[in-house]
Motif scaffolding. Structure first.
Motif, PDB file in Angstrom:
ATOM      1  N   ALA A 183     -57.187 -62.569 -37.366  1.00 50.87           N
ATOM      2  CA  ALA A 183     -57.500 -63.808 -38.078  1.00 50.87           C
ATOM      3  C   ALA A 183     -56.500 -64.056 -39.204  1.00 50.87           C
ATOM      4  O   ALA A 183     -56.033 -65.183 -39.398  1.00 50.87           O
ATOM      5  N   LEU A 184     -56.133 -63.006 -39.937  1.00 52.89           N
ATOM      6  CA  LEU A 184     -55.135 -63.149 -41.004  1.00 52.89           C
ATOM      7  C   LEU A 184     -53.768 -63.512 -40.436  1.00 52.89           C
ATOM      8  O   LEU A 184     -53.073 -64.376 -40.972  1.00 52.89           O
ATOM      9  N   ALA A 185     -53.384 -62.864 -39.333  1.00 54.44           N
ATOM     10  CA  ALA A 185     -52.097 -63.157 -38.697  1.00 54.44           C
ATOM     11  C   ALA A 185     -52.071 -64.585 -38.154  1.00 54.44           C
ATOM     12  O   ALA A 185     -51.078 -65.303 -38.318  1.00 54.44           O
ATOM     13  N   ASP A 186     -53.178 -65.013 -37.535  1.00 50.01           N
ATOM     14  CA  ASP A 186     -53.259 -66.377 -37.004  1.00 50.01           C
ATOM     15  C   ASP A 186     -53.191 -67.403 -38.125  1.00 50.01           C
ATOM     16  O   ASP A 186     -52.517 -68.431 -38.001  1.00 50.01           O
ATOM     17  N   TYR A 187     -53.877 -67.125 -39.215  1.00 47.07           N
ATOM     18  CA  TYR A 187     -53.860 -68.028 -40.371  1.00 47.07           C
ATOM     19  C   TYR A 187     -52.424 -68.208 -40.870  1.00 47.07           C
ATOM     20  O   TYR A 187     -51.974 -69.329 -41.129  1.00 47.07           O
ATOM     21  N   LYS A 188     -51.708 -67.102 -40.988  1.00 45.35           N
ATOM     22  CA  LYS A 188     -50.331 -67.133 -41.479  1.00 45.35           C
ATOM     23  C   LYS A 188     -49.437 -67.952 -40.536  1.00 45.35           C
ATOM     24  O   LYS A 188     -48.640 -68.777 -40.979  1.00 45.35           O
ATOM     25  N   THR A 189     -49.595 -67.752 -39.239  1.00 47.40           N
ATOM     26  CA  THR A 189     -48.807 -68.490 -38.252  1.00 47.40           C
ATOM     27  C   THR A 189     -49.084 -69.985 -38.342  1.00 47.40           C
ATOM     28  O   THR A 189     -48.152 -70.805 -38.341  1.00 47.40           O
ATOM     29  N   LEU A 190     -50.356 -70.357 -38.428  1.00 54.63           N
ATOM     30  CA  LEU A 190     -50.710 -71.770 -38.490  1.00 54.63           C
ATOM     31  C   LEU A 190     -50.239 -72.418 -39.784  1.00 54.63           C
ATOM     32  O   LEU A 190     -49.799 -73.568 -39.785  1.00 54.63           O
ATOM     33  N   LYS A 191     -50.317 -71.706 -40.883  1.00 52.79           N
ATOM     34  CA  LYS A 191     -49.830 -72.245 -42.159  1.00 52.79           C
ATOM     35  C   LYS A 191     -48.327 -72.501 -42.081  1.00 52.79           C
ATOM     36  O   LYS A 191     -47.829 -73.526 -42.544  1.00 52.79           O
ATOM     37  N   ARG A 192     -47.577 -71.530 -41.498  1.00 51.49           N
ATOM     38  CA  ARG A 192     -46.132 -71.705 -41.334  1.00 51.49           C
ATOM     39  C   ARG A 192     -45.822 -72.894 -40.419  1.00 51.49           C
ATOM     40  O   ARG A 192     -44.797 -73.542 -40.569  1.00 51.49           O
ATOM     41  N   ALA A 193     -46.709 -73.164 -39.469  1.00 50.78           N
ATOM     42  CA  ALA A 193     -46.520 -74.275 -38.537  1.00 50.78           C
ATOM     43  C   ALA A 193     -46.839 -75.627 -39.175  1.00 50.78           C
ATOM     44  O   ALA A 193     -46.603 -76.667 -38.570  1.00 50.78           O
ATOM     45  N   GLY A 194     -47.402 -75.620 -40.372  1.00 51.24           N
ATOM     46  CA  GLY A 194     -47.726 -76.868 -41.057  1.00 51.24           C
ATOM     47  C   GLY A 194     -49.091 -77.425 -40.717  1.00 51.24           C
ATOM     48  O   GLY A 194     -49.372 -78.590 -40.982  1.00 51.24           O
ATOM     49  N   ILE A 195     -49.965 -76.594 -40.141  1.00 52.57           N
ATOM     50  CA  ILE A 195     -51.310 -77.037 -39.791  1.00 52.57           C
ATOM     51  C   ILE A 195     -52.180 -76.999 -41.049  1.00 52.57           C
ATOM     52  O   ILE A 195     -52.252 -75.970 -41.727  1.00 52.57           O
TER      53      ILE A 195
END
Length: 194
Positions: free
Chosen positions: A48-60
């Motif tokens: 969940a933490l890794a997914d959050y980081k990926t989505l934040k970097r993606a601009g979501i």
């Protein structure tokens, strides 16, 4: 006595259970006169933490992580008081602002090659921006694009009404839109906001 979730030295008082899942539970809590969404994990905390980081970097757009406790596997997010898009759909058809914001978010997802869970209960309109509520995503493919997965549930067609019914909403006051009308709405909305 109120149920309390302790995160480090902060005691979050549970005011409501938002969702219960196999791998995590979500609660509405208060601490220091402020409301938060607290997720306690059985499994999948690190993902969940890794997914959050990926989505934040993606601009979501997502709720911000305010606190976390790696030992207890708890994440505390900002709480948004607005209704999710499925709740809004249960009250009537969604206006253009919802679709304009959804397609703006989808541009970021496509550019970053991430597919979200496109069903309306996973999104919330805040002002003019669409926010994604979960943290789960998968790599974008031809099959999991917004146009192919989920967009039909944003209308009062068969898929939208079925989703509302499955999620426990009263659909007796909603009119079922015929499939050809849903198809036309999807095309017009896509052309207008894409």
């Amino acid at each position: 006595m109120d149920e309390v979730i302790q995160v480090k030295n902060k005691k979050f008082v549970v005011t409501a259970t938002k969702a219960e899942h196999e791998d995590h539970n979500s609660y509405i809590c208060t601490w220091s006169n402020r409301t938060y969404l607290v997720r306690t994990f059985v499994t999948g905390y690190e993902q969940a933490l890794a997914d959050y980081k990926t989505l934040k970097r993606a601009g979501i757009n997502m709720a911000k992580i305010c606190f976390r406790d790696d030992e207890k596997k708890v994440i505390v997010f900002d709480h948004f008081p607005e209704d999710d898009c499925l709740t809004q759909l249960s009250k009537g058809s969604l206006d253009d602002l919802y679709f304009e914001a959804l397609f703006a978010l989808y541009r970021f997802a496509r550019f970053s090659k991430v597919a979200l869970d496109w069903e309306p209960q996973n999104f919330m309109l805040r002002g003019t921006q669409m926010f994604y509520l979960p943290t789960k995503w998968e790599p974008l493919t031809e099959e999991n694009r917004l146009e192919k997965q989920g967009i039909r549930t944003w209308f009062h067609g068969r898929e939208g009404i079925d989703l509302l019914r499955r999620k426990g909403f009263d659909v007796s006051g909603l009119s079922l839109i015929q499939e050809n009308a849903v198809n036309k709405s999807i095309v017009l909305t896509s052309v207008r906001f894409w």
